[in-house]
Design a protein around this motif. Structure first.
Motif, PDB file in Angstrom:
ATOM      1  N   LEU A   1      -7.832   1.905   3.773  1.00 25.04           N
ATOM      2  CA  LEU A   1      -7.015   1.092   2.864  1.00 25.04           C
ATOM      3  C   LEU A   1      -6.690   2.235   1.992  1.00 25.04           C
ATOM      4  O   LEU A   1      -7.055   2.655   1.001  1.00 25.04           O
ATOM      5  CB  LEU A   1      -7.869   0.230   2.003  1.00 25.04           C
ATOM      6  CG  LEU A   1      -8.744  -0.815   2.858  1.00 25.04           C
ATOM      7  CD1 LEU A   1      -9.818  -1.501   2.203  1.00 25.04           C
ATOM      8  CD2 LEU A   1      -7.780  -1.823   3.475  1.00 25.04           C
ATOM      9  N   GLY A   2      -5.363   2.927   2.164  1.00 23.76           N
ATOM     10  CA  GLY A   2      -4.909   4.121   1.910  1.00 23.76           C
ATOM     11  C   GLY A   2      -4.598   4.192   0.324  1.00 23.76           C
ATOM     12  O   GLY A   2      -5.075   5.208  -0.467  1.00 23.76           O
ATOM     13  N   MET A   3      -3.935   3.157  -0.114  1.00 28.40           N
ATOM     14  CA  MET A   3      -3.596   3.312  -1.524  1.00 28.40           C
ATOM     15  C   MET A   3      -4.764   3.357  -2.479  1.00 28.40           C
ATOM     16  O   MET A   3      -5.131   3.972  -3.500  1.00 28.40           O
ATOM     17  CB  MET A   3      -2.596   1.944  -1.953  1.00 28.40           C
ATOM     18  CG  MET A   3      -2.072   2.026  -3.253  1.00 28.40           C
ATOM     19  SD  MET A   3      -1.228   3.764  -3.698  1.00 28.40           S
ATOM     20  CE  MET A   3       0.708   3.162  -3.413  1.00 28.40           C
ATOM     21  N   VAL A   4      -5.669   2.271  -1.909  1.00 25.75           N
ATOM     22  CA  VAL A   4      -7.102   2.649  -2.814  1.00 25.75           C
ATOM     23  C   VAL A   4      -7.919   3.838  -2.632  1.00 25.75           C
ATOM     24  O   VAL A   4      -8.553   4.188  -3.514  1.00 25.75           O
ATOM     25  CB  VAL A   4      -7.871   1.204  -2.300  1.00 25.75           C
ATOM     26  CG1 VAL A   4      -9.390   1.206  -3.133  1.00 25.75           C
ATOM     27  CG2 VAL A   4      -7.189  -0.039  -2.530  1.00 25.75           C
TER      28      VAL A   4
ATOM     29  N   ASP B   1      -2.868  -0.140   8.345  1.00 27.97           N
ATOM     30  CA  ASP B   1      -3.821  -0.776   9.337  1.00 27.97           C
ATOM     31  C   ASP B   1      -4.660  -1.822   8.628  1.00 27.97           C
ATOM     32  O   ASP B   1      -5.196  -2.708   8.864  1.00 27.97           O
ATOM     33  CB  ASP B   1      -4.705   0.382   9.871  1.00 27.97           C
ATOM     34  CG  ASP B   1      -5.364   1.308   8.814  1.00 27.97           C
ATOM     35  OD1 ASP B   1      -4.337   1.873   8.331  1.00 27.97           O
ATOM     36  OD2 ASP B   1      -6.267   1.187   8.585  1.00 27.97           O
ATOM     37  N   GLY B   2      -4.618  -1.729   7.019  1.00 31.61           N
ATOM     38  CA  GLY B   2      -5.387  -2.785   6.345  1.00 31.61           C
ATOM     39  C   GLY B   2      -4.651  -4.133   6.445  1.00 31.61           C
ATOM     40  O   GLY B   2      -5.055  -5.176   6.666  1.00 31.61           O
ATOM     41  N   SER B   3      -3.458  -3.870   5.793  1.00 30.39           N
ATOM     42  CA  SER B   3      -2.473  -5.054   5.530  1.00 30.39           C
ATOM     43  C   SER B   3      -2.196  -5.981   6.786  1.00 30.39           C
ATOM     44  O   SER B   3      -2.194  -7.242   6.652  1.00 30.39           O
ATOM     45  CB  SER B   3      -0.935  -4.636   4.867  1.00 30.39           C
ATOM     46  OG  SER B   3      -1.382  -4.257   3.750  1.00 30.39           O
ATOM     47  N   ILE B   4      -1.893  -5.140   7.898  1.00 33.93           N
ATOM     48  CA  ILE B   4      -1.352  -5.947   9.274  1.00 33.93           C
ATOM     49  C   ILE B   4      -2.608  -7.062   9.475  1.00 33.93           C
ATOM     50  O   ILE B   4      -2.377  -7.955  10.050  1.00 33.93           O
ATOM     51  CB  ILE B   4      -1.095  -4.838  10.339  1.00 33.93           C
ATOM     52  CG1 ILE B   4      -0.363  -5.779  11.458  1.00 33.93           C
ATOM     53  CG2 ILE B   4      -2.405  -4.181  10.705  1.00 33.93           C
ATOM     54  CD1 ILE B   4       1.005  -6.462  11.099  1.00 33.93           C
TER      55      ILE B   4
ATOM     56  N   GLY C   1       0.641  -1.225   0.008  1.00 31.53           N
ATOM     57  CA  GLY C   1      -0.015   0.041   0.093  1.00 31.53           C
ATOM     58  C   GLY C   1       0.795   1.227   0.155  1.00 31.53           C
ATOM     59  O   GLY C   1       2.030   1.081  -0.353  1.00 31.53           O
ATOM     60  N   GLN C   2       0.012   2.512   0.575  1.00 35.15           N
ATOM     61  CA  GLN C   2       1.036   3.539   0.585  1.00 35.15           C
ATOM     62  C   GLN C   2       2.436   3.389   1.424  1.00 35.15           C
ATOM     63  O   GLN C   2       3.373   3.989   0.956  1.00 35.15           O
ATOM     64  CB  GLN C   2       0.102   4.682   1.068  1.00 35.15           C
ATOM     65  CG  GLN C   2      -1.028   5.120   0.347  1.00 35.15           C
ATOM     66  CD  GLN C   2      -1.755   6.261   0.717  1.00 35.15           C
ATOM     67  OE1 GLN C   2      -2.225   6.007   1.981  1.00 35.15           O
ATOM     68  NE2 GLN C   2      -2.114   7.240  -0.217  1.00 35.15           N
ATOM     69  N   HIS C   3       2.155   2.852   2.672  1.00 31.94           N
ATOM     70  CA  HIS C   3       3.219   2.686   3.626  1.00 31.94           C
ATOM     71  C   HIS C   3       4.508   1.997   2.835  1.00 31.94           C
ATOM     72  O   HIS C   3       5.611   2.693   3.033  1.00 31.94           O
ATOM     73  CB  HIS C   3       2.689   2.012   4.738  1.00 31.94           C
ATOM     74  CG  HIS C   3       2.399   0.605   4.425  1.00 31.94           C
ATOM     75  ND1 HIS C   3       1.102   0.228   4.239  1.00 31.94           N
ATOM     76  CD2 HIS C   3       3.042  -0.533   4.510  1.00 31.94           C
ATOM     77  CE1 HIS C   3       0.903  -1.140   3.776  1.00 31.94           C
ATOM     78  NE2 HIS C   3       2.112  -1.586   4.127  1.00 31.94           N
ATOM     79  N   GLN C   4       4.177   1.229   1.809  1.00 30.93           N
ATOM     80  CA  GLN C   4       5.046   0.387   1.180  1.00 30.93           C
ATOM     81  C   GLN C   4       6.012   1.526   0.153  1.00 30.93           C
ATOM     82  O   GLN C   4       7.389   1.310   0.135  1.00 30.93           O
ATOM     83  CB  GLN C   4       4.602  -0.779   0.340  1.00 30.93           C
ATOM     84  CG  GLN C   4       5.525  -1.415  -0.703  1.00 30.93           C
ATOM     85  CD  GLN C   4       4.444  -2.462  -1.463  1.00 30.93           C
ATOM     86  OE1 GLN C   4       3.358  -2.318  -1.636  1.00 30.93           O
ATOM     87  NE2 GLN C   4       5.098  -3.780  -1.801  1.00 30.93           N
TER      88      GLN C   4
ATOM     89  N   LEU D   1       3.293  -9.521  -6.998  1.00 29.29           N
ATOM     90  CA  LEU D   1       1.974  -9.945  -6.473  1.00 29.29           C
ATOM     91  C   LEU D   1       1.341  -8.818  -5.777  1.00 29.29           C
ATOM     92  O   LEU D   1      -0.030  -8.636  -5.686  1.00 29.29           O
ATOM     93  CB  LEU D   1       1.767 -11.117  -5.983  1.00 29.29           C
ATOM     94  CG  LEU D   1       0.441 -11.856  -5.817  1.00 29.29           C
ATOM     95  CD1 LEU D   1      -0.159 -12.205  -7.262  1.00 29.29           C
ATOM     96  CD2 LEU D   1       0.412 -13.122  -4.837  1.00 29.29           C
ATOM     97  N   GLY D   2       2.109  -8.043  -5.038  1.00 28.11           N
ATOM     98  CA  GLY D   2       1.374  -7.043  -4.120  1.00 28.11           C
ATOM     99  C   GLY D   2       0.400  -7.691  -3.151  1.00 28.11           C
ATOM    100  O   GLY D   2      -0.718  -7.250  -2.999  1.00 28.11           O
ATOM    101  N   THR D   3       1.036  -8.511  -2.303  1.00 30.50           N
ATOM    102  CA  THR D   3       0.146  -9.159  -1.108  1.00 30.50           C
ATOM    103  C   THR D   3       0.126  -8.708   0.081  1.00 30.50           C
ATOM    104  O   THR D   3       0.858  -8.427   0.891  1.00 30.50           O
ATOM    105  CB  THR D   3       0.859 -10.750  -1.160  1.00 30.50           C
ATOM    106  OG1 THR D   3       1.202 -11.380  -2.266  1.00 30.50           O
ATOM    107  CG2 THR D   3      -0.245 -11.362  -0.267  1.00 30.50           C
TER     108      THR D   3
HETATM  109  C1  LIG Z   1      -4.759  -9.407  -0.490  1.00 23.91           C
HETATM  110  C2  LIG Z   1      -4.778  -8.059  -0.978  1.00 23.91           C
HETATM  111  N1  LIG Z   1      -6.108  -7.599  -1.028  1.00 23.91           N
HETATM  112  C3  LIG Z   1      -6.248  -6.326  -1.753  1.00 23.91           C
HETATM  113  C4  LIG Z   1      -5.142  -5.556  -2.301  1.00 23.91           C
HETATM  114  C5  LIG Z   1      -5.653  -4.304  -2.811  1.00 23.91           C
HETATM  115  N2  LIG Z   1      -5.028  -3.172  -2.212  1.00 23.91           N
HETATM  116  C6  LIG Z   1      -3.718  -2.619  -2.629  1.00 23.91           C
HETATM  117  S1  LIG Z   1      -3.121  -1.529  -1.256  1.00 23.91           S
HETATM  118  C7  LIG Z   1      -4.635  -1.659  -0.557  1.00 23.91           C
HETATM  119  C8  LIG Z   1      -4.640  -0.836   0.711  1.00 23.91           C
HETATM  120  C9  LIG Z   1      -3.704  -1.385   1.755  1.00 23.91           C
HETATM  121  O1  LIG Z   1      -4.066  -0.407   2.957  1.00 23.91           O
HETATM  122  P1  LIG Z   1      -3.180  -0.482   4.163  1.00 23.91           P
HETATM  123  O2  LIG Z   1      -2.532  -1.827   4.360  1.00 23.91           O
HETATM  124  O3  LIG Z   1      -4.004   0.125   5.450  1.00 23.91           O
HETATM  125  O4  LIG Z   1      -2.064   0.441   3.677  1.00 23.91           O
HETATM  126  P2  LIG Z   1      -1.944   2.115   3.288  1.00 23.91           P
HETATM  127  O5  LIG Z   1      -2.173   2.118   1.675  1.00 23.91           O
HETATM  128  O6  LIG Z   1      -3.036   2.629   3.909  1.00 23.91           O
HETATM  129  O7  LIG Z   1      -0.567   2.595   3.439  1.00 23.91           O
HETATM  130  C10 LIG Z   1      -5.344  -2.562  -0.815  1.00 23.91           C
HETATM  131  C11 LIG Z   1      -6.804  -2.823  -0.422  1.00 23.91           C
HETATM  132  C12 LIG Z   1      -3.987  -6.091  -2.170  1.00 23.91           C
HETATM  133  N3  LIG Z   1      -2.806  -5.662  -2.737  1.00 23.91           N
HETATM  134  N4  LIG Z   1      -3.954  -7.465  -1.541  1.00 23.91           N
END
Ligand SMILES: Cc1ncc(C[n+]2csc(CCOP(=O)(O)OP(=O)(O)O)c2C)c(N)n1
Lengths: 184, 558
Positions: free
Chosen positions: B471-474, B441-444, B389-392, B413-415
């Protein structure tokens, strides 16, 4: 065409993006290790890229640890190259050749079950002879004819027997071998 | 001995120190053998965690990772890590249990067609059909995973066969006639490449994850130094070239620096090393690097000319090829002053378009500031593992990686959910190193159960959650490209990460103040054992700069 915009996409745009096929048929001859699952792996690579496998034959070779897969597929020039490279990466694939028609002999076998009653019977048998075919089954109401040859010959024979009442046809798909002394 | 005991012998012969897994009915024999095999086994809480842990271990150490799961749901839980390992070329052997042979194909309890399901996502796979095959297959699996372009190999073992009595003899040789990776690059091609580099006026070296996999960072740096070439790396290649070098342009691609992307756009020669011209790199491909000729060095012939036609392809191991390229290039005694104008241009871009962000006027923590603080708190020396996501992207942009195998993330894959378990694996593989996770906060939440694994096994990872409540990037894409219609991207303030961490046996902390962040981070890092920090950051910050999807690199925004 990623979702970087919310504008709808027309069906024409989508069709155009699907990619053009040249329509050139490729005959690929693939030498593989005789291991379970090889065929599925090969077929999967074609399916993933949207290629339709037209014919596929598999059989033993002079060395029992290997099998020969011959497949024909329609495709654009560049993408087929991408598939053959991916095929090379399969651990059980030993060798791949994209055969040129001029330097290969190609054969397939076909069986034709034709309704044959009365006068038509002798006509059919004559035709079969012209094509150097053989009669492999003979009943009161039908015959089964066997013809081998290149694809064009088989298709010509099909056209000819169709009017007599073609009940069914089965084809093995082509096998192909390079001409001359060198191995395929 | 039983086939599973032979399995243990094979694992030891391959130098396996640790495996990550979770047992079940179909692999009870295997677990019985683990009982006294003397191989460390880390019991994960979900097989996906085990798979990613094996990946993290492999990425951090360069050794083959091993993940173990039972049949059916155990095996299907591995589908994501297997795909991830394929996309990022990670050497991992996956050992799955299978129902006994008489049940195969009958929809027996916990039967899944694991080989069929995973066929398109493995480098290779084996279904054991006779116990006597097991030792040979296992060594082949490790060999295939480790060599050539590394990748995942799966071995599916029916439970009855695993109990078969076999005489075990160490396997000394494997024969794989269809698998002969090309290692040495073609000499003529290498000479051609040296000549092209010596003639180039606007060259760029573009390095990817292949440089890390090939352990070729030193050779890459030597070539870059010899020619005074500018260097950019992909997301996967970060650390392959030191970020402190004056020749470093920054990362390239969708969220790369303007300097790196503009240099690619203006280059007359691009030397790609272990990189695959992914769509996140090229932007609109028809307008990618319009003036450039391409040297493409890669171990995988299928990558050559896949997306961008290579003028000088060189197939082989990057380490060896770069070493020889260095000699060839030096022999040509090219005049370095031919690059003066190019460097002047690059310098101008750097000055005009540095990575930057507007810091907050109050105590609010900007995400970019958080990464800079992490760099400082860790002295830039940590193994940093990120989620997706954005943090990455901010971590990739702002941490500044100096060495290979210190930046671990899921690129291809961006998992989401990769980070915590991968860090766990990295920490097990590198017990002396500080391992930090940057997550969202989404990924963790996608593999948060592994906190319990960390606590139980005393795996002291430090987890920093960049918490923006989205889910910041979205959300960013919806803001920029979908008229701010925020659809299903708000996570709110759930769960309470501090309590959750404590419930799992970790230390839980929360940081909200920029002014104390650095000391707070130092304190978190100094805390023994696994630590989870909920860092509250600006909620709607965007990751910039950015190549908008479908746009060429020269039209970066932000
Ligand atoms: C398993 C999976 N589901 C959906 C996505 C699509 N996706 C890419 S970035 C993202 C948001 C990630 O949110 P967060 O972990 O809070 O990170 P942030 O972008 O806010 O830093 C999503 C849903 C993905 N990459 N992997």
């Amino acid at each position: 065409m990623e979702a970087g915009t919310n504008a709808p996409l027309s069906l024409e745009e989508l069709d155009a993006a699907v990619g053009l096929r040249t329509g050139r048929t490729h005959v690929l001859s693939i030498l593989v290790e005789n291991r379970p699952g090889v065929l599925t792996r090969i077929a999967g690579l074609f399916a993933r890229r949207g290629f339709n496998i037209e014919t596929l034959t598999v059989g033993p070779t002079a060395d029992e640890s290997f099998s020969r897969v011959t497949l024909t597929v329609d495709g654009a020039v560049d993408p087929i190259d991408q598939v053959t490279k991916q095929l090379h990466k399969l651990v059980n694939v030993i060798k791949i050749r994209d055969l040129e028609p001029d330097t290969t002999v190609q054969r397939e076998l076909a069986l034709f079950k034709v309704a044959a009653e009365g006068a038509a019977r002798s006509e059919l048998l004559e035709l079969c002879e012209v094509f150097r075919g053989r009669v492999v089954d003979f009943t009161k109401r039908s015959v089964v004819l066997e013809v081998t040859g290149a694809k064009r010959k088989i298709e010509a024979f099909e056209q000819i027997v169709r009017p007599y009442g073609l009940i069914e046809m089965m084809r093995t798909g082509e096998i192909a071998m390079s001409r001359g002394r060198a191995e395929t | 001995m039983r086939a599973v005991d032979a399995l243990m012998e094979c694992l030891k012969a391959e130098g396996v120190e640790v495996v990550f897994g979770l047992p079940g009915g179909a692999n009870l024999p295997t677990y019985d053998a683990f009982y006294d095999a003397g191989i460390r086994h880390v019991l994960v809480r979900h097989e996906a965690g085990g798979g990613h842990a094996a990946e993290g271990y492999a990425k951090a150490t360069g050794k083959v990772g091993v993940a173990v799961a039972t049949s059916g749901p155990g095996a299907t839980n591995l589908v994501t890590p297997i795909t991830d390992a394929l996309m990022d070329s990670v050497p991992v052997v996956f050992l799955t249990g299978q129902v006994r042979t008489e049940l195969l194909g009958t929809d027996g309890f916990q039967e899944a067609d694991t080989i069929g399901i995973t066929m398109p996502i493995v480098k290779h796979s084996y279904m054991i059909q006779h116990p006597l095959e097991l030792p040979r297959v296992l060594h082949e699996a490790f060999h295939i995973a480790r060599t050539g372009r590394p990748g995942p190999v799966l071995v599916d073992l029916p439970t009855d066969l695993s109990r078969g009595e076999i005489p075990y003899e160490p396997v000394t040789e494997t024969s794989l006639p269809g698998y002969q990776p090309t290692i040495e690059g073609n000499h003529k091609q290498i000479r051609q490449a040296a000549k092209a580099l010596a003639a180039a006026r606007r060259p760029v070296i573009y390095a990817g994850g292949g440089v890390i996999n090939a352990n070729a960072a030193a050779e890459l740096t030597a070539v870059a130094d010899a020619g005074h070439f500018p260097v950019t790396c992909t997301l996967m290649g970060l650390g392959g070239f030191p970020a402190s070098s004056p020749q470093w342009l920054g990362m390239l691609g969708m969220h790369g620096t303007r300097t790196a992307n503009y240099a690619m756009d203006g280059a007359d020669l691009i030397c790609a090393v272990g990189a695959r011209f992914d769509d996140r790199i090229t932007g609109k491909i028809s307008e990618f690097a319009p003036h450039a000729k391409f040297i493409h060095i890669d171990i995988d012939p299928a990558e050559i000319s896949k997306n961008v036609p290579a003028h000088i392809p060189i197939v082989g191991d990057a380490k060896r090829i770069l070493a020889r390229l260095l000699d060839e290039y030096r022999a040509l005694e090219a005049d370095p002053s031919r690059l003066d104008a190019w460097w002047a241009q690059i310098q101008q871009w750097r000055e005009e378009f540095p990575l930057r962000y507007a810091d907050s006027a109050d105590n609010e923590i900007k995400p970019q500031f958080m990464i800079e603080a992490l760099h400082e708190a860790t002295g830039g020396e940590a193994i940093v593992v990120s989620d997706v996501g954005q943090h990455q992207m901010w971590t990739a942009q702002y941490y500044g990686f100096e060495k290979p195998r210190r930046w671990i993330n899921s690129g291809g894959l961006g998992t989401m959910g990769f980070g915590l378990p991968a860090a766990m694996g990295a920490q097990v593989g590198c017990p002396e190193d500080l391992v930090c996770v940057i997550s969202g906060d989404g990924s963790i939440q996608m593999n948060i159960q592994e906190l319990a694994t960390c606590a139980q096994n005393e795996i002291p990872v430090k987890v920093f959650i960049m918490n923006n409540g989205y889910l910041g990037m979205v959300r960013q894409w919806q803001e920029l490209f979908w008229d701010r219609r925020y659809s299903q991207v708000e996570t709110g303030q759930f769960p309470d990460f501090v309590k959750l961490a404590e419930a799992c046996g970790c230390t839980g902390l929360r940081f909200e103040d920029k002014t104390t962040l650095l000391e707070d981070m130092r304190r978190a890092i100094a805390t023994p054992g696994p630590v989870v920090v909920d860092v509250r950051v600006t909620r709607e910050e965007n990751t910039y700069p950015m190549i908008a999807p479908g746009s060429p690199a020269r039209e970066m925004v932000g």
